[in-house]
Scaffold this motif. Sequence first.
Motif, mmCIF file in Angstrom:
data_model
loop_
_atom_site.group_PDB
_atom_site.id
_atom_site.type_symbol
_atom_site.label_atom_id
_atom_site.label_comp_id
_atom_site.label_asym_id
_atom_site.label_seq_id
_atom_site.Cartn_x
_atom_site.Cartn_y
_atom_site.Cartn_z
ATOM 1 N N TYR A 135 1.229 28.335 -25.627
ATOM 2 C CA TYR A 135 -0.134 28.781 -25.091
ATOM 3 C C TYR A 135 -0.058 30.139 -25.169
ATOM 4 C CZ TYR A 135 -1.656 24.048 -24.295
ATOM 5 O OH TYR A 135 -2.204 22.745 -24.262
ATOM 6 N N ASP A 136 -1.103 30.592 -25.694
ATOM 7 C CA ASP A 136 -1.342 32.020 -26.351
ATOM 8 C C ASP A 136 -1.792 32.996 -25.174
ATOM 9 O OD1 ASP A 136 -2.015 30.427 -29.169
ATOM 10 O OD2 ASP A 136 -0.257 31.720 -29.043
ATOM 11 N N TYR A 137 -2.780 32.299 -24.360
ATOM 12 C CA TYR A 137 -3.662 33.040 -23.509
ATOM 13 C C TYR A 137 -3.745 32.361 -22.192
ATOM 14 C CZ TYR A 137 -4.785 35.815 -27.693
ATOM 15 O OH TYR A 137 -4.692 36.364 -28.895
ATOM 16 N N TRP A 138 -3.635 33.256 -21.273
ATOM 17 C CA TRP A 138 -3.782 32.644 -19.689
ATOM 18 C C TRP A 138 -4.752 33.337 -18.940
ATOM 19 C CZ3 TRP A 138 -0.506 28.421 -18.322
ATOM 20 C CH2 TRP A 138 0.441 28.117 -19.196
ATOM 21 N N GLY A 139 -5.434 32.519 -17.870
ATOM 22 C CA GLY A 139 -6.205 33.158 -16.967
ATOM 23 C C GLY A 139 -5.255 33.818 -15.803
ATOM 24 N N GLN A 140 -5.964 34.379 -14.759
ATOM 25 C CA GLN A 140 -5.138 34.946 -13.638
ATOM 26 C C GLN A 140 -4.907 33.736 -12.530
ATOM 27 O OE1 GLN A 140 -8.536 34.878 -14.098
ATOM 28 N NE2 GLN A 140 -9.232 34.115 -11.827
ATOM 29 N N GLY A 141 -5.493 32.672 -12.641
ATOM 30 C CA GLY A 141 -5.118 31.659 -11.886
ATOM 31 C C GLY A 141 -5.891 31.668 -10.705
ATOM 32 N N THR A 142 -6.102 30.336 -10.072
ATOM 33 C CA THR A 142 -7.030 30.247 -8.898
ATOM 34 C C THR A 142 -6.180 29.298 -7.970
ATOM 35 O OG1 THR A 142 -9.230 29.438 -7.933
ATOM 36 C CG2 THR A 142 -8.202 28.157 -9.990
ATOM 37 N N GLN A 143 -6.367 29.651 -6.669
ATOM 38 C CA GLN A 143 -5.477 28.980 -5.748
ATOM 39 C C GLN A 143 -6.152 27.596 -5.269
ATOM 40 O OE1 GLN A 143 -2.323 29.631 -4.338
ATOM 41 N NE2 GLN A 143 -2.418 27.647 -3.427
ATOM 42 N N VAL A 144 -5.250 26.411 -5.193
ATOM 43 C CA VAL A 144 -5.956 25.424 -4.605
ATOM 44 C C VAL A 144 -4.925 24.826 -3.445
ATOM 45 C CG1 VAL A 144 -6.136 22.604 -4.966
ATOM 46 C CG2 VAL A 144 -7.082 24.383 -6.680
ATOM 47 N N THR A 145 -5.376 24.568 -2.412
ATOM 48 C CA THR A 145 -4.494 24.198 -1.037
ATOM 49 C C THR A 145 -5.259 22.824 -0.674
ATOM 50 O OG1 THR A 145 -4.129 26.682 -0.644
ATOM 51 C CG2 THR A 145 -3.842 24.961 1.029
ATOM 52 N N VAL A 146 -4.464 21.970 -0.539
ATOM 53 C CA VAL A 146 -4.748 20.776 0.138
ATOM 54 C C VAL A 146 -4.073 20.762 1.329
ATOM 55 C CG1 VAL A 146 -4.746 18.167 -0.327
ATOM 56 C CG2 VAL A 146 -4.923 19.904 -2.335
#
Length: 124
Positions: free
Chosen positions: A111-122
């Motif tokens: 994969y060439d491009y990535w976002g900054q990420g988002t936290q998911v906590t369960v």
Amino acid sequence: QVQLVESGGGLVQAGGSLRLSCAASGRTFSIYTMGWFRQAPGKEREFVANIRLSGGIIYYGDSVKGRFTISNDNAKNMIYLSMSSLKPEDTAVYYCAATFSPEITTTPLTYDYWGQGTQVTVSS
């Protein structure tokens, strides 16, 4: 260049649901496939789901099959990840990714491009 911005993460109890969104901008016309990956502390980045933007070919990681659904809205340059029956082991930073390659793959390196990420906590 492509810019990816995720949103929708948060804290949810086990058994609950969340919907993540990813907005793409820039050279979006060159994107063949977009996907979601996740990474928990101390673990490798894991494939979650991907979708070929033209034709709608979809793949899911084994750990999320039957619980998560990936979808896209090409007019808005968006993809989504609807997550249900969430488990504590789904806790991770979720990343949106895009590739210009016509080969649909589940390997992060392709994969060439990535976002900054988002936290998911369960929580249990």
